[in-house]
Design an enzyme around this catalytic site. Sequence first.
Site, mmCIF file in Angstrom:
data_model
loop_
_atom_site.group_PDB
_atom_site.id
_atom_site.type_symbol
_atom_site.label_atom_id
_atom_site.label_comp_id
_atom_site.label_asym_id
_atom_site.label_seq_id
_atom_site.Cartn_x
_atom_site.Cartn_y
_atom_site.Cartn_z
ATOM 1 N N LYS A 66 0.960 4.122 -2.874
ATOM 2 C CA LYS A 66 0.596 5.499 -2.559
ATOM 3 C C LYS A 66 1.766 6.463 -2.770
ATOM 4 O O LYS A 66 1.576 7.619 -3.137
ATOM 5 C CB LYS A 66 0.087 5.588 -1.120
ATOM 6 C CG LYS A 66 -1.264 4.917 -0.899
ATOM 7 C CD LYS A 66 -2.342 5.520 -1.786
ATOM 8 C CE LYS A 66 -3.725 5.046 -1.413
ATOM 9 N NZ LYS A 66 -4.772 5.620 -2.303
ATOM 10 N N TYR A 75 0.828 -1.214 0.000
ATOM 11 C CA TYR A 75 0.000 0.000 0.000
ATOM 12 C C TYR A 75 0.858 1.258 0.000
ATOM 13 O O TYR A 75 0.614 2.200 -0.754
ATOM 14 C CB TYR A 75 -0.909 -0.046 1.228
ATOM 15 C CG TYR A 75 -1.798 1.148 1.437
ATOM 16 C CD1 TYR A 75 -2.922 1.345 0.650
ATOM 17 C CD2 TYR A 75 -1.527 2.068 2.450
ATOM 18 C CE1 TYR A 75 -3.755 2.445 0.865
ATOM 19 C CE2 TYR A 75 -2.349 3.156 2.672
ATOM 20 C CZ TYR A 75 -3.461 3.339 1.867
ATOM 21 O OH TYR A 75 -4.282 4.424 2.085
#
Length: 311
Positions: free
Chosen positions: A185, A181
């Site tokens: 991001k 993640y």
Amino acid sequence: MKSPDNQGGRVARICEDRVVIVTGAGRGIGREHALEFARQGAKVVVNDLGTGRDGGGRSGAPALDVVEEIRESGGQAVANCDDVADWDGAARLVKMAVSAYGRLDVLVSNAGFLRDRMLVSMTEHEWDEVIRVHLKGHFLPLRHAAAHWRERAKAGERVEGRVVNTSSGAGLLGSVGQGNYAAAKGGIATLTQVAAAELGRYGVTVNAIAPAARTRMTEEVFAATMTRPEAGFDPMDPANVAPLVTWLGSVGSGHVTGRVFEVEGGRIGLATGWRHGPAVDGGRRWDPAEVGEAVTALLERAPEPEPVYGS
């Protein structure tokens, strides 16, 4: 915050007649974006696959529920359940906006899910799926929207395009147990900078947010956060993120591009990413034995990095 000016008995709305796509708009932060854009006069394409927190399953109900809520309030909206991480699906999403409302003005990319795992336990599938939905799921709608705006600009039309991407504090600083993640991001933050530099010539601005709010993905983290009576609102309410995003989607934000904003509760902050720091130039090729002393001197001159979340 001041209310919009009243003009001739009608409240001014900052996104009047703007055509907006919001991905991942069936729940949480994305839902609040869609509702606020509609309140501000926009025509909204509500995109959501209706998957679970981990990306499993599909349902059109979340997107349709948001569309119904917008229409019941007098706004205009259509539902879209295409996969934003699929080339053809992302193309259909942009085409739907143009078909329904004649053009696209704003793309807000918000879709995503989590498959948290420590790096030593993470599978290839868990890595690939999170990178796909977040990073590829930002690139593909952006790619098709950019082609739409370029075509309009080359035809001589004045374009006021806006892109708002969704990064995260994990992407800016890292987060233990979220390597997939955080990498996605972080990539989104950098993609934002590149897109801002490339698309400005067509009249398009590109910015990103790193929000903190209570959603399906963060409910365990923020479950204990309570409303502050003195503040008069819940600082973790996802609706707190929408005003900034809606303004970034307005014509009035045209002077802002290539930026990443942190937003939480009533706080808006401007994140500053990698910058050139202290350096030393030996004027020749370094001897490996000399490098350690040089690096130590650089570290002494540089500020300490922000800690990784969870470390």
